[in-house]
Design a protein around this motif. Structure first.
Motif, PDB file in Angstrom:
ATOM      1  N   ILE A  57      51.565  30.380 -16.773  1.00  0.00           N
ATOM      2  CA  ILE A  57      51.564  30.356 -15.307  1.00  0.00           C
ATOM      3  C   ILE A  57      50.763  31.536 -14.760  1.00  0.00           C
ATOM      4  N   ASP A  58      49.934  31.268 -13.767  1.00  0.00           N
ATOM      5  CA  ASP A  58      49.251  32.319 -13.022  1.00  0.00           C
ATOM      6  C   ASP A  58      49.983  32.526 -11.697  1.00  0.00           C
ATOM      7  N   LEU A  88      48.755  40.653  -5.183  1.00  0.00           N
ATOM      8  CA  LEU A  88      48.801  40.944  -6.612  1.00  0.00           C
ATOM      9  C   LEU A  88      48.687  39.645  -7.385  1.00  0.00           C
ATOM     10  N   HIS A  89      47.675  39.551  -8.258  1.00  0.00           N
ATOM     11  CA  HIS A  89      47.474  38.385  -9.113  1.00  0.00           C
ATOM     12  C   HIS A  89      47.788  38.804 -10.553  1.00  0.00           C
ATOM     13  N   PHE A  90      48.627  38.040 -11.240  1.00  0.00           N
ATOM     14  CA  PHE A  90      48.980  38.404 -12.608  1.00  0.00           C
ATOM     15  C   PHE A  90      49.447  37.185 -13.387  1.00  0.00           C
ATOM     16  N   ALA A  91      49.473  37.340 -14.699  1.00  0.00           N
ATOM     17  CA  ALA A  91      49.890  36.255 -15.590  1.00  0.00           C
ATOM     18  C   ALA A  91      51.400  36.244 -15.745  1.00  0.00           C
ATOM     19  N   GLY A  92      51.965  35.047 -15.772  1.00  0.00           N
ATOM     20  CA  GLY A  92      53.414  34.913 -15.892  1.00  0.00           C
ATOM     21  C   GLY A  92      53.964  35.429 -17.205  1.00  0.00           C
ATOM     22  N   GLU A  93      53.073  35.623 -18.214  1.00  0.00           N
ATOM     23  CA  GLU A  93      53.514  36.150 -19.503  1.00  0.00           C
ATOM     24  C   GLU A  93      53.725  37.664 -19.467  1.00  0.00           C
ATOM     25  N   ILE A 110      53.200  32.514  -5.227  1.00  0.00           N
ATOM     26  CA  ILE A 110      52.521  31.266  -5.592  1.00  0.00           C
ATOM     27  C   ILE A 110      52.399  31.239  -7.111  1.00  0.00           C
ATOM     28  N   MET A 111      52.740  30.105  -7.711  1.00  0.00           N
ATOM     29  CA  MET A 111      52.604  29.949  -9.154  1.00  0.00           C
ATOM     30  C   MET A 111      51.869  28.637  -9.452  1.00  0.00           C
ATOM     31  N   THR A 112      50.877  28.707 -10.331  1.00  0.00           N
ATOM     32  CA  THR A 112      50.194  27.500 -10.784  1.00  0.00           C
ATOM     33  C   THR A 112      50.143  27.479 -12.303  1.00  0.00           C
ATOM     34  N   ARG A 113      50.325  26.272 -12.859  1.00  0.00           N
ATOM     35  CA  ARG A 113      50.293  26.114 -14.310  1.00  0.00           C
ATOM     36  C   ARG A 113      48.844  26.039 -14.770  1.00  0.00           C
ATOM     37  N   ARG A 114      48.453  26.984 -15.610  1.00  0.00           N
ATOM     38  CA  ARG A 114      47.065  27.188 -15.995  1.00  0.00           C
ATOM     39  C   ARG A 114      46.415  25.919 -16.569  1.00  0.00           C
TER      40      ARG A 114
END
Length: 199
Positions: A57-58, A88-93, A110-114
């Protein structure tokens, strides 16, 4: 033109009791936290601690209200968010933990599945009228201020603070506000769609 009223979104308490989340939008509509392509939410953070991990997730995060939120990655300082900080933009990991600087805060996420889509979010200041041509899908969220008039494809309505507008198809969006306000825009591209930068 799909409008989500913040006041109509029920709060869901966190399992650890550290806050509540209001889900404004999830896509597909029948999706859950395990299989969504897109999710938009507002959270009230009442305690300090680690973020939930979302593999694949991004995320984009910004503070809406409160005295500041300090974030750490792997225990090292990452950023301190205020209501006027850059998004702030970051990776869900990423192993993120947070500490409130002055009590409760409210954030927008906001979350989107890569593997299924991606998003590009930005701030927009509005004081008066503005016309936006967009390729769709488009999210518009009223972060500060109220009484923002939105018009698209012959339909018109008014957004209040923390309301969300979701436009699935390309078009032209007219915005108007009699007073200064802050909006958050997010362009979403699903797998198989062309983005602005495609040849």
């Amino acid at each position: 033109m799909h409008i989500v009223r913040f006041a109509a979104c029920p709060p869901s308490p966190w399992k650890n009791g550290g806050g509540i989340t209001r889900q404004l939008l999830i896509h597909p509509a029948a999706a859950n936290l395990d299989d969504f392509a897109l999710r938009v939410s507002v959270a009230d953070v009442d305690s300090d601690g680690p973020f939930s991990r979302f593999d694949g997730i991004d995320r984009t995060l910004t503070l809406l209200e409160g005295g500041g939120l300090q974030l750490q990655r792997d225990g090292a300082p990452l950023v301190t968010l205020q209501a006027d900080s850059p998004l702030l933009h970051f990776a869900g990991e990423w192993p993120i933990s947070s500490q409130r600087l002055a009590g409760k805060v409210r954030d927008f996420n906001i979350m989107t599945r890569r593997s299924q889509c991606h998003h590009r979010a930005e701030r927009l200041s509005l004081d008066g009228s503005l016309t936006l041509a967009h390729d769709g899908p488009l999210l518009l969220f009223v972060a500060q201020g109220d009484a923002v008039t939105v018009s698209s494809d012959g339909a018109s309505d008014t957004l209040q603070q923390f309301d969300l507008l979701w436009l699935e198809h390309a078009g032209t969006l007219q915005l108007h506000s009699d007073s200064a306000c802050q909006l958050l825009l997010a362009h979403v591209v699903f797998a198989g769609q062309r983005s602005d930068g495609d040849a």
